[in-house]
Design a protein around this motif. Structure first.
Motif, PDB file in Angstrom:
ATOM      1  N   ASN A  57       0.888  -1.217  -0.114  1.00 23.71           N
ATOM      2  CA  ASN A  57      -0.038  -0.076   0.004  1.00 23.71           C
ATOM      3  C   ASN A  57       0.901   1.177   0.084  1.00 23.71           C
ATOM      4  O   ASN A  57       0.652   2.110  -0.750  1.00 23.71           O
ATOM      5  CB  ASN A  57      -0.764  -0.072   1.141  1.00 23.71           C
ATOM      6  CG  ASN A  57      -1.929  -1.107   1.042  1.00 23.71           C
ATOM      7  OD1 ASN A  57      -2.381  -1.433  -0.066  1.00 23.71           O
ATOM      8  ND2 ASN A  57      -2.729  -1.491   2.272  1.00 23.71           N
ATOM      9  N   ARG A  58       1.915   1.217   0.862  1.00 22.19           N
ATOM     10  CA  ARG A  58       3.001   2.210   0.901  1.00 22.19           C
ATOM     11  C   ARG A  58       3.377   2.748  -0.544  1.00 22.19           C
ATOM     12  O   ARG A  58       3.685   3.913  -1.021  1.00 22.19           O
ATOM     13  CB  ARG A  58       3.947   2.069   1.816  1.00 22.19           C
ATOM     14  CG  ARG A  58       3.377   2.457   3.252  1.00 22.19           C
ATOM     15  CD  ARG A  58       4.466   2.162   4.266  1.00 22.19           C
ATOM     16  NE  ARG A  58       3.856   1.953   5.596  1.00 22.19           N
ATOM     17  CZ  ARG A  58       3.616   2.757   6.521  1.00 22.19           C
ATOM     18  NH1 ARG A  58       4.567   4.356   6.069  1.00 22.19           N
ATOM     19  NH2 ARG A  58       3.624   2.963   7.767  1.00 22.19           N
ATOM     20  N   ILE A  59       4.088   1.407  -1.169  1.00 26.73           N
ATOM     21  CA  ILE A  59       4.527   1.733  -2.286  1.00 26.73           C
ATOM     22  C   ILE A  59       3.523   2.185  -3.477  1.00 26.73           C
ATOM     23  O   ILE A  59       3.888   3.054  -4.414  1.00 26.73           O
ATOM     24  CB  ILE A  59       5.227   0.483  -3.116  1.00 26.73           C
ATOM     25  CG1 ILE A  59       6.296  -0.092  -2.284  1.00 26.73           C
ATOM     26  CG2 ILE A  59       5.482   0.371  -4.432  1.00 26.73           C
ATOM     27  CD1 ILE A  59       6.986  -1.347  -2.234  1.00 26.73           C
ATOM     28  N   TYR A  60       2.258   1.773  -3.621  1.00 25.77           N
ATOM     29  CA  TYR A  60       1.125   2.204  -4.464  1.00 25.77           C
ATOM     30  C   TYR A  60       0.939   3.702  -4.030  1.00 25.77           C
ATOM     31  O   TYR A  60       0.773   4.233  -5.380  1.00 25.77           O
ATOM     32  CB  TYR A  60      -0.129   1.378  -4.357  1.00 25.77           C
ATOM     33  CG  TYR A  60      -1.263   1.852  -5.187  1.00 25.77           C
ATOM     34  CD1 TYR A  60      -1.367   1.666  -6.399  1.00 25.77           C
ATOM     35  CD2 TYR A  60      -2.021   2.310  -4.365  1.00 25.77           C
ATOM     36  CE1 TYR A  60      -2.513   1.959  -6.844  1.00 25.77           C
ATOM     37  CE2 TYR A  60      -3.215   3.023  -5.093  1.00 25.77           C
ATOM     38  CZ  TYR A  60      -3.152   2.845  -6.512  1.00 25.77           C
ATOM     39  OH  TYR A  60      -4.481   3.083  -7.398  1.00 25.77           O
ATOM     40  N   GLY A  61       0.651   4.161  -2.857  1.00 28.16           N
ATOM     41  CA  GLY A  61       0.733   5.332  -2.619  1.00 28.16           C
ATOM     42  C   GLY A  61       1.653   6.383  -3.275  1.00 28.16           C
ATOM     43  O   GLY A  61       1.404   7.154  -3.611  1.00 28.16           O
ATOM     44  N   ALA A  62       2.756   5.711  -2.973  1.00 33.76           N
ATOM     45  CA  ALA A  62       4.001   6.654  -3.064  1.00 33.76           C
ATOM     46  C   ALA A  62       4.153   6.961  -4.972  1.00 33.76           C
ATOM     47  O   ALA A  62       4.415   7.782  -5.608  1.00 33.76           O
ATOM     48  CB  ALA A  62       5.400   6.207  -2.708  1.00 33.76           C
ATOM     49  N   THR A  63       4.000   5.770  -5.644  1.00 33.53           N
ATOM     50  CA  THR A  63       4.043   5.798  -7.025  1.00 33.53           C
ATOM     51  C   THR A  63       2.688   6.784  -7.460  1.00 33.53           C
ATOM     52  O   THR A  63       3.165   7.636  -8.572  1.00 33.53           O
ATOM     53  CB  THR A  63       3.657   4.557  -7.738  1.00 33.53           C
ATOM     54  OG1 THR A  63       2.488   3.695  -7.178  1.00 33.53           O
ATOM     55  CG2 THR A  63       4.838   3.737  -7.423  1.00 33.53           C
ATOM     56  N   GLU A  64       1.513   6.649  -6.890  1.00 37.74           N
ATOM     57  CA  GLU A  64       0.374   7.648  -7.373  1.00 37.74           C
ATOM     58  C   GLU A  64       0.849   9.105  -7.090  1.00 37.74           C
ATOM     59  O   GLU A  64       0.296   9.814  -7.573  1.00 37.74           O
ATOM     60  CB  GLU A  64      -1.024   7.198  -6.646  1.00 37.74           C
ATOM     61  CG  GLU A  64      -1.337   5.724  -7.041  1.00 37.74           C
ATOM     62  CD  GLU A  64      -1.791   5.718  -8.771  1.00 37.74           C
ATOM     63  OE1 GLU A  64      -2.175   6.552  -8.830  1.00 37.74           O
ATOM     64  OE2 GLU A  64      -1.556   4.655  -9.401  1.00 37.74           O
ATOM     65  N   GLU A  65       1.333   9.280  -6.007  1.00 36.34           N
ATOM     66  CA  GLU A  65       1.794  10.850  -5.507  1.00 36.34           C
ATOM     67  C   GLU A  65       2.669  11.107  -6.604  1.00 36.34           C
ATOM     68  O   GLU A  65       2.778  12.208  -7.006  1.00 36.34           O
ATOM     69  CB  GLU A  65       2.333  10.622  -4.155  1.00 36.34           C
ATOM     70  CG  GLU A  65       2.607  12.061  -3.584  1.00 36.34           C
ATOM     71  CD  GLU A  65       1.603  12.920  -3.177  1.00 36.34           C
ATOM     72  OE1 GLU A  65       1.781  14.220  -3.329  1.00 36.34           O
ATOM     73  OE2 GLU A  65       0.394  12.471  -3.041  1.00 36.34           O
ATOM     74  N   ILE A  66       3.762  10.355  -7.032  1.00 35.99           N
ATOM     75  CA  ILE A  66       4.597  10.693  -8.045  1.00 35.99           C
ATOM     76  C   ILE A  66       4.162  11.118  -9.423  1.00 35.99           C
ATOM     77  O   ILE A  66       4.345  12.065  -9.980  1.00 35.99           O
ATOM     78  CB  ILE A  66       5.799   9.761  -8.078  1.00 35.99           C
ATOM     79  CG1 ILE A  66       6.650   9.769  -6.936  1.00 35.99           C
ATOM     80  CG2 ILE A  66       6.701  10.146  -9.569  1.00 35.99           C
ATOM     81  CD1 ILE A  66       7.423   8.542  -6.739  1.00 35.99           C
ATOM     82  N   LYS A  67       2.949  10.238  -9.807  1.00 40.78           N
ATOM     83  CA  LYS A  67       2.384  10.338 -10.923  1.00 40.78           C
ATOM     84  C   LYS A  67       1.451  11.704 -10.967  1.00 40.78           C
ATOM     85  O   LYS A  67       1.645  12.301 -11.800  1.00 40.78           O
ATOM     86  CB  LYS A  67       1.300   9.008 -11.299  1.00 40.78           C
ATOM     87  CG  LYS A  67       1.959   7.957 -11.865  1.00 40.78           C
ATOM     88  CD  LYS A  67       0.852   7.080 -12.066  1.00 40.78           C
ATOM     89  CE  LYS A  67       1.167   5.553 -11.810  1.00 40.78           C
ATOM     90  NZ  LYS A  67      -0.053   4.859 -11.956  1.00 40.78           N
ATOM     91  N   ALA A  68       0.694  11.892  -9.694  1.00 42.94           N
ATOM     92  CA  ALA A  68       0.146  12.963  -9.707  1.00 42.94           C
ATOM     93  C   ALA A  68       0.914  14.260  -9.874  1.00 42.94           C
ATOM     94  O   ALA A  68       0.506  15.164 -10.288  1.00 42.94           O
ATOM     95  CB  ALA A  68      -0.795  13.064  -8.286  1.00 42.94           C
ATOM     96  N   ARG A  69       1.926  14.287  -9.101  1.00 46.07           N
ATOM     97  CA  ARG A  69       2.813  15.483  -9.258  1.00 46.07           C
ATOM     98  C   ARG A  69       3.390  15.754 -10.525  1.00 46.07           C
ATOM     99  O   ARG A  69       3.565  16.899 -11.160  1.00 46.07           O
ATOM    100  CB  ARG A  69       4.032  15.366  -8.292  1.00 46.07           C
ATOM    101  CG  ARG A  69       3.544  15.557  -6.719  1.00 46.07           C
ATOM    102  CD  ARG A  69       4.879  15.499  -5.945  1.00 46.07           C
ATOM    103  NE  ARG A  69       4.206  15.321  -4.702  1.00 46.07           N
ATOM    104  CZ  ARG A  69       4.174  16.559  -3.712  1.00 46.07           C
ATOM    105  NH1 ARG A  69       4.717  17.661  -4.443  1.00 46.07           N
ATOM    106  NH2 ARG A  69       3.586  16.276  -2.674  1.00 46.07           N
ATOM    107  N   MET A  70       3.800  14.600 -11.405  1.00 47.22           N
ATOM    108  CA  MET A  70       4.130  14.703 -12.761  1.00 47.22           C
ATOM    109  C   MET A  70       3.013  15.343 -13.859  1.00 47.22           C
ATOM    110  O   MET A  70       3.596  15.860 -14.721  1.00 47.22           O
ATOM    111  CB  MET A  70       4.858  13.596 -13.236  1.00 47.22           C
ATOM    112  CG  MET A  70       6.165  13.037 -12.225  1.00 47.22           C
ATOM    113  SD  MET A  70       6.689  11.518 -12.598  1.00 47.22           S
ATOM    114  CE  MET A  70       7.525  11.756 -14.546  1.00 47.22           C
TER     115      MET A  70
END
Length: 159
Positions: A57-70
């Motif tokens: 869940n932490r990895i999924y959240g971090a990747t989604e956060e990075i995607k959203a920022r990009m």
């Protein structure tokens, strides 16, 4: 010296053998130890599965956060208001006393607040993704006395 050591080891092994192979209570003791061992193994498996799910869940959240920022896509005012409320709920003792208004990424904060919580609130809101500016019109109070919105205990982790 080695003789005393061997004697102690032999005594300990003999005591354990008597303890576990006692004709009266030995079977109960062995079953009890077996059950404890099974429970420990099962608990270890449960903990490892829980850890695996947490990390996933932490990895999924971090990747989604990075995607959203990009992507840098526009955030609706309603979504931004919900993000702000969620964020400042962690730093205020009475988050429901603060009213949030959002207009094109500009956040307006009003309502009664304890003076010691103003700076953490503003810093927290500024860090929310999508916030362009923070405008505060907060009523600062040094103590919650005689202010109904600031009465009662806040969340336990803030006290």
């Amino acid at each position: 010296m080695a003789g005393k050591k061997n004697l102690l080891i032999g005594a300990a092994v003999g005591a354990l053998a008597m303890f576990f192979f006692d004709p009266v209570r030995g079977r109960t003791r062995r079953i009890h130890i077996r059950d404890k061992a099974i429970r420990a193994v099962n608990k270890g498996i449960d903990n490892s599965l829980r850890y695996k799910e947490d990390m996933s869940n932490r990895i999924y959240g971090a990747t989604e956060e990075i995607k959203a920022r990009m992507e840098r896509r526009a955030v609706t005012d309603h979504t931004l208001e919900l993000r702000v409320r969620s964020a400042f709920g962690r730093v205020l003792s009475h988050p429901k006393s603060i009213r949030v208004t959002v207009d094109k990424g500009n956040v307006y904060l009003t309502g009664p607040i304890l003076t010691r919580e103003v700076i953490p609130l503003i810093n927290c809101v500024r860090k929310v993704r999508g916030v362009k500016s923070v405008h505060e019109r907060l009523e600062r109070h040094t103590s919650p006395e005689n202010i109904s919105e600031l009465q009662g205990r806040g969340p336990e982790y803030l006290i």
